[in-house]
Every structure is written in structure tokens, then in C-alpha cells.
Design a protein around this motif. Structure first.
Motif: not given
Lengths: 93, 93
Positions: A7, A9, A38-45, A67, A76, B36, B38, B40, B42-44
Motif C-alpha cells: 500500500y 500513500t 486520498r488516492v494511493g496505490k495498491y500492488i500485489e506482487i 515502487l 506498507r 505476477d 498487479r 491497483g 487504494y483510496i481513503e
């Protein structure tokens, strides 16, 4: 292959123009009482390691090197089904 | 003001060029065994409601109308300290 969730932010105090735009758009659409957005990024690795501590170490290094922008962003790392004792967001600054 | 966390991800099978780019960049940086990736959002969001169910309903409506593209994206809403029984990602499609 084990999965890690990241995550990212903006730090507190850093202006988030995308979040402001979303907030204004929500108001335009008729949503009332919307506060800070607040807009952040969410990454799955997926990584090849299997021990939660190893995964966390590797992925935190990825965040620091690529990242996240540690000057303005916090990150986080969470390991699903791993040891996720509450950890403060990390940054280099 | 109560806070909600929103996670927006591409649906399975939808190509994620940003994730591919991150994966290639990690390999270039010397990280081995990266699977992989991905990326995406993440928004608060802060909303004025206080009952977890009301917050969830309002924020899911925001996702359907603005935040997510239900054709290619799934979204998940979490209320910190609220009732977060495991819920499947939602989409309109």
C-alpha cells in the motif's frame, strides 16, 4: 510463489491533486458530506521466497528502490496469512 | 467523520500493462524470482455517516458511479474498526 500486498500513500501534508479531484467529482454527483479523499496505490506482487520475513524484506527493498518515492510517499507491506503485527508505514526520509 | 478504505483491482484476465512494466523493471534492478505483479488503486475516503453499514453502502455506491470501472475492475470496501466480515470483491458486470 507467495504473494505480498503493498500500500503506497502520500505522506501527511503532501498535496494530493487526484484526491481533491475525486472529492469534487463526488460532490458533483450528489454525494454529501464527503471529507478528505486520498488516492494511493495498491500492488500485489508474487515472489519466490516462502518465509514471511524474507518476503517482507525483499518487498520492502523493492518499495525503496522502485515502487515508492520515499521523499513524498509512505509504504506498507502486508503478507496474506503471514505475520502482520501492526507495523508503521515506512519511508526512507 | 468516519474513514473507509477502497481497494480497486483489475479483474482476472484483464491485461495490466503497468504491472508488466513494474515486473520487468524489478528484474532489471536485479530482483530474482518475481512473478505476477498487479497494480491497483487504494483510496481513503472520509464520510459523514457513522454506522458501518451506512458507510459501506455509500462508498460502494461511489465505487459503482465513479471510482471503479465495473467493466474491467473489481472493488472492495473496508471500514477500519468496523464489521469487515470477508466480502467478495464486487463489480457490476
Amino acid at each position: 510463489m507467495a504473494k505480498a500486498h503493498v500500500y503506497i500513500t502520500y505522506k501527511n501534508g503532501v498535496l494530493d491533486p487526484q484526491g481533491e479531484a475525486v472529492k469534487d467529482a463526488l460532490s458533483s454527483l450528489g454525494f454529501q458530506g464527503v471529507g478528505d479523499v486520498r488516492v494511493g496505490k495498491y500492488i500485489e506482487i508474487e515472489v519466490e521466497k516462502s518465509a514471511p520475513d524474507e518476503i517482507r524484506g525483499e518487498v520492502e527493498k523493492m518499495c525503496q528502490e522502485l515502487l515508492a518515492n520515499p521523499v513524498i510517499e509512505d509504504f506498507r507491506v502486508e503478507i496474506p496469512n503471514g505475520n502482520n503485527n501492526p507495523q508503521p508505514p515506512k519511508s526512507e526520509a
